[in-house]
Design a protein around this motif. Structure first.
Motif, PDB file in Angstrom:
ATOM      1  N   PRO A 132      -9.081   9.906  14.531  1.00  0.00           N
ATOM      2  CA  PRO A 132      -9.270   8.962  13.431  1.00  0.00           C
ATOM      3  C   PRO A 132     -10.221   9.435  12.336  1.00  0.00           C
ATOM      4  N   GLN A 133     -10.729  10.662  12.455  1.00  0.00           N
ATOM      5  CA  GLN A 133     -11.599  11.127  11.370  1.00  0.00           C
ATOM      6  C   GLN A 133     -10.780  11.673  10.220  1.00  0.00           C
ATOM      7  N   ARG A 134     -11.280  11.558   9.022  1.00  0.00           N
ATOM      8  CA  ARG A 134     -10.679  12.222   7.869  1.00  0.00           C
ATOM      9  C   ARG A 134     -11.567  13.416   7.555  1.00  0.00           C
ATOM     10  N   MET A 135     -10.993  14.589   7.543  1.00  0.00           N
ATOM     11  CA  MET A 135     -11.788  15.813   7.471  1.00  0.00           C
ATOM     12  C   MET A 135     -11.583  16.501   6.123  1.00  0.00           C
ATOM     13  N   GLN A 136     -12.641  17.081   5.613  1.00  0.00           N
ATOM     14  CA  GLN A 136     -12.597  17.850   4.361  1.00  0.00           C
ATOM     15  C   GLN A 136     -11.486  18.908   4.408  1.00  0.00           C
ATOM     16  N   SER A 137     -10.767  19.081   3.304  1.00  0.00           N
ATOM     17  CA  SER A 137      -9.813  20.195   3.232  1.00  0.00           C
ATOM     18  C   SER A 137      -9.870  20.809   1.841  1.00  0.00           C
ATOM     19  N   ASP A 138      -9.315  22.022   1.722  1.00  0.00           N
ATOM     20  CA  ASP A 138      -9.272  22.651   0.391  1.00  0.00           C
ATOM     21  C   ASP A 138      -7.833  22.679  -0.144  1.00  0.00           C
ATOM     22  N   PHE A 139      -6.980  21.761   0.333  1.00  0.00           N
ATOM     23  CA  PHE A 139      -5.590  21.721  -0.138  1.00  0.00           C
ATOM     24  C   PHE A 139      -5.565  21.410  -1.636  1.00  0.00           C
ATOM     25  N   ASN A 140      -4.501  21.888  -2.313  1.00  0.00           N
ATOM     26  CA  ASN A 140      -4.334  21.567  -3.735  1.00  0.00           C
ATOM     27  C   ASN A 140      -4.329  20.055  -3.941  1.00  0.00           C
ATOM     28  N   ARG A 141      -4.927  19.626  -5.061  1.00  0.00           N
ATOM     29  CA  ARG A 141      -5.037  18.181  -5.315  1.00  0.00           C
ATOM     30  C   ARG A 141      -3.986  17.719  -6.326  1.00  0.00           C
ATOM     31  N   LEU A 142      -3.558  16.488  -6.159  1.00  0.00           N
ATOM     32  CA  LEU A 142      -2.619  15.879  -7.095  1.00  0.00           C
ATOM     33  C   LEU A 142      -3.349  15.517  -8.385  1.00  0.00           C
TER      34      LEU A 142
ATOM     35  N   LYS B 224       0.856  -1.191   0.000  1.00  0.00           N
ATOM     36  CA  LYS B 224       0.000   0.000   0.000  1.00  0.00           C
ATOM     37  C   LYS B 224       0.888   1.236   0.000  1.00  0.00           C
ATOM     38  N   ALA B 225       0.491   2.249  -0.767  1.00  0.00           N
ATOM     39  CA  ALA B 225       1.226   3.515  -0.788  1.00  0.00           C
ATOM     40  C   ALA B 225       0.251   4.645  -0.472  1.00  0.00           C
ATOM     41  N   GLN B 226       0.737   5.677   0.147  1.00  0.00           N
ATOM     42  CA  GLN B 226      -0.081   6.886   0.331  1.00  0.00           C
ATOM     43  C   GLN B 226       0.534   7.977  -0.525  1.00  0.00           C
ATOM     44  N   MET B 227      -0.300   8.698  -1.258  1.00  0.00           N
ATOM     45  CA  MET B 227       0.201   9.704  -2.208  1.00  0.00           C
ATOM     46  C   MET B 227      -0.458  11.048  -1.992  1.00  0.00           C
ATOM     47  N   GLY B 228       0.175  12.044  -2.534  1.00  0.00           N
ATOM     48  CA  GLY B 228      -0.375  13.394  -2.515  1.00  0.00           C
ATOM     49  C   GLY B 228       0.720  14.357  -2.924  1.00  0.00           C
ATOM     50  N   LEU B 229       0.348  15.615  -3.080  1.00  0.00           N
ATOM     51  CA  LEU B 229       1.372  16.621  -3.369  1.00  0.00           C
ATOM     52  C   LEU B 229       2.272  16.761  -2.148  1.00  0.00           C
ATOM     53  N   PRO B 230       3.533  17.183  -2.353  1.00  0.00           N
ATOM     54  CA  PRO B 230       4.378  17.418  -1.182  1.00  0.00           C
ATOM     55  C   PRO B 230       3.930  18.686  -0.453  1.00  0.00           C
ATOM     56  N   ASP B 231       3.125  18.514   0.566  1.00  0.00           N
ATOM     57  CA  ASP B 231       2.583  19.637   1.333  1.00  0.00           C
ATOM     58  C   ASP B 231       2.356  19.146   2.760  1.00  0.00           C
ATOM     59  N   MET B 232       3.112  19.702   3.708  1.00  0.00           N
ATOM     60  CA  MET B 232       3.032  19.221   5.090  1.00  0.00           C
ATOM     61  C   MET B 232       1.669  19.471   5.739  1.00  0.00           C
ATOM     62  N   LYS B 233       0.870  20.340   5.122  1.00  0.00           N
ATOM     63  CA  LYS B 233      -0.441  20.612   5.742  1.00  0.00           C
ATOM     64  C   LYS B 233      -1.278  19.340   5.832  1.00  0.00           C
ATOM     65  N   LEU B 234      -1.134  18.488   4.812  1.00  0.00           N
ATOM     66  CA  LEU B 234      -1.961  17.274   4.800  1.00  0.00           C
ATOM     67  C   LEU B 234      -1.663  16.361   6.004  1.00  0.00           C
ATOM     68  N   PRO B 235      -0.397  15.994   6.251  1.00  0.00           N
ATOM     69  CA  PRO B 235      -0.174  15.155   7.442  1.00  0.00           C
ATOM     70  C   PRO B 235      -0.481  15.852   8.773  1.00  0.00           C
ATOM     71  N   ILE B 236      -0.305  17.175   8.838  1.00  0.00           N
ATOM     72  CA  ILE B 236      -0.657  17.867  10.091  1.00  0.00           C
ATOM     73  C   ILE B 236      -2.176  17.790  10.306  1.00  0.00           C
ATOM     74  N   HIS B 237      -2.904  18.058   9.237  1.00  0.00           N
ATOM     75  CA  HIS B 237      -4.371  18.013   9.250  1.00  0.00           C
ATOM     76  C   HIS B 237      -4.861  16.620   9.644  1.00  0.00           C
ATOM     77  N   TYR B 238      -4.241  15.597   9.061  1.00  0.00           N
ATOM     78  CA  TYR B 238      -4.638  14.223   9.367  1.00  0.00           C
ATOM     79  C   TYR B 238      -4.409  13.915  10.850  1.00  0.00           C
ATOM     80  N   ALA B 239      -3.241  14.349  11.363  1.00  0.00           N
ATOM     81  CA  ALA B 239      -2.919  14.076  12.782  1.00  0.00           C
ATOM     82  C   ALA B 239      -3.901  14.799  13.706  1.00  0.00           C
ATOM     83  N   PHE B 240      -4.250  16.016  13.368  1.00  0.00           N
ATOM     84  CA  PHE B 240      -5.167  16.771  14.231  1.00  0.00           C
ATOM     85  C   PHE B 240      -6.524  16.074  14.357  1.00  0.00           C
ATOM     86  N   PHE B 241      -7.029  15.543  13.245  1.00  0.00           N
ATOM     87  CA  PHE B 241      -8.399  15.035  13.264  1.00  0.00           C
ATOM     88  C   PHE B 241      -8.498  13.512  13.369  1.00  0.00           C
TER      89      PHE B 241
END
Ligand code: NDP
Ligand code: MG
Length: 383
Positions: free
Chosen positions: A277-287, A258-275
């Protein structure tokens, strides 16, 4: 959903300011309880005026009066000194602590946060490098979760949701290779600070950017992975992936990866850690795969980039060796950033310190503290 009450240690840094971008975008979901900085009083004050935390701490005591006066009209308590950052972990009502300080300075506040049962969003990888055994034990005793923020470890963590840890064959950490990918030692003898600070894919603080150029960062991350996921040396591979789109992978016992992908942007892992076990909507740029039609992979060059080999050795030997490596590297990177040594001397100094400072097989917290200061002394002497 109840608001997340978050303390940000190192709020004025690269990770800290991106964490506050997330808080700014989610005012109904996140409340900032604590902000801390080393010496950047102006930014700390601006952040405090915007986010209205209950407490702020400035490590540099000379800036205390200025910060206090600037926040005099606010209902915000101001403290100063490194010890106050630790003490804050007892006082604050935050339920999560983002450790975004740099280097060894994160160790003691993280220990205090765990003892006070705060969930940890861990950016400060050096804490696990220095004292991984002690930290993971403390987390287990206090039933505290360590949620990784480092992009590779967040990727692995996300791949492991719903999986049994016993079914991991190995993890594969991806590395961009940094600005000197493909270079040999002879090409690197005279590289400058400005060249080393120019990371191809990520914009980060100075220390981790130099670590990325020397592959020390990947070495620290190998050790971080060991402690976060309970792995041994043979289960942690590194592959160079210059596009930084795959953030890391897990191979399971049936051969599935299994691989996890996305643009190189630290906001995504910070956002994931904050929320989590929930996955929360974001407006980050998409790959978009239209922009990335080739993903490539190479073996890391352990001969040129000695630091990665040193980290594997430190992990294998255990004890206080990774603590020695970390302290030596902090001194070496600082010296390189102040034009006191050349790029290749970073790994040389690290190796010399690993050979010189006394090895301790089963270190206590006090041993780690002493190892850190002893290594800094030896490294300064070698410089
Ligand atoms: P920065 O240098 O940008 O920021 C460090 C923060 O910690 C600043 O707020 C700084 O305050 C504070 N700080 C530094 N030293 C001390 C000290 N001795 N006592 C108290 N506070 C201190 O670092 P980064 O944000 O780049 O990195 C933070 C951590 O996250 C590191 O451990 C790094 O390895 C990790 N990380 C970072 C990534 C990134 O993209 N930047 C990616 C993955 C992990 P001041 O501003 O006043 O100096
Ligand atoms: Mg990383």
């Amino acid at each position: 959903m109840q608001k997340k009450k978050i303390a940000i240690l190192g709020s004025t840094g690269s990770i800290g300011t991106q964490a506050l971008d997330i808080a700014r975008a989610n005012p109904d979901k996140i409340e900032i309880e604590v902000l801390t900085a080393n010496s950047n009083a102006d930014l700390l004050i601006a952040q405090a005026l915007e986010f209205k935390p209950n407490h702020v701490v400035i490590a540099d005591e000379r800036k205390y009066q200025f910060v206090k006066d600037s926040l005099a009209n606010e209902d915000i308590k101001v403290f100063a000194g490194s010890k106050s950052i630790e003490d804050m972990m007892e006082i604050t009502s935050a339920d999560m602590v983002l450790t975004a300080m740099v280097g060894y300075s994160g160790l003691k506040p993280t220990i205090k946060a765990i003892e006070n049962k705060k969930r940890i969003a861990l950016a400060n990888k050096e804490t696990l490098v220095v004292a991984g055994e002690l930290i993971t034990k403390l987390c287990a005793e206090n039933r505290v979760d360590l949620i990784p923020v480092d992009s590779e470890h967040s990727a692995i963590f996300q791949c492991l949701v719903g999986e049994d840890l016993n079914t991991i064959d190995k993890v594969i950490l991806t590395a961009s290779g940094g600005p000197f990918r493909g270079k040999k030692a002879s090409d690197l003898a005279e590289v400058t600070k400005a060249q080393a600070l120019k990371h191809p894919n990520w914009s980060m603080g100075a220390k981790i950017t130099i670590d990325s150029a020397s592959l020390m960062n990947k070495g620290l991350e190998v050790i971080e992975a060991k402690w976060l996921f309970g792995l041994d040396k043979s289960q942690i591979d590194v592959v160079v992936h210059p596009q930084s789109i795959i953030h890391s992978m897990v191979e399971f016992n049936d051969g599935s990866i299994k691989a996890q992908m996305g643009l190189p942007d630290m906001k995504l892992p910070i956002h994931y850690a904050f929320f989590f076990p929930q996955r929360m909507q974001s407006d980050f740029n998409r790959l978009s795969f239209k922009d990335y039609n080739t993903l490539t992979f190479e073996e890391p060059d352990l001969e040129t980039f000695r630091n990665l080999a040193l980290a594997y050795h430190a992990m294998d030997k255990g004890g206080n060796l990774a603590c020695i490596l970390n302290a030596a590297n902090e001194v070496a990177v600082d010296a390189f950033l102040h034009d006191k040594i050349k790029f290749l001397q970073i790994a040389e100094l690290n190796e010399k310190c690993m050979n010189k400072v006394s090895f301790i097989q089963n270190p206590s917290l006090e041993d780690y503290v002493n190892t850190d200061s002893e290594t800094r002394r030896v490294a300064a002497e070698l410089l």
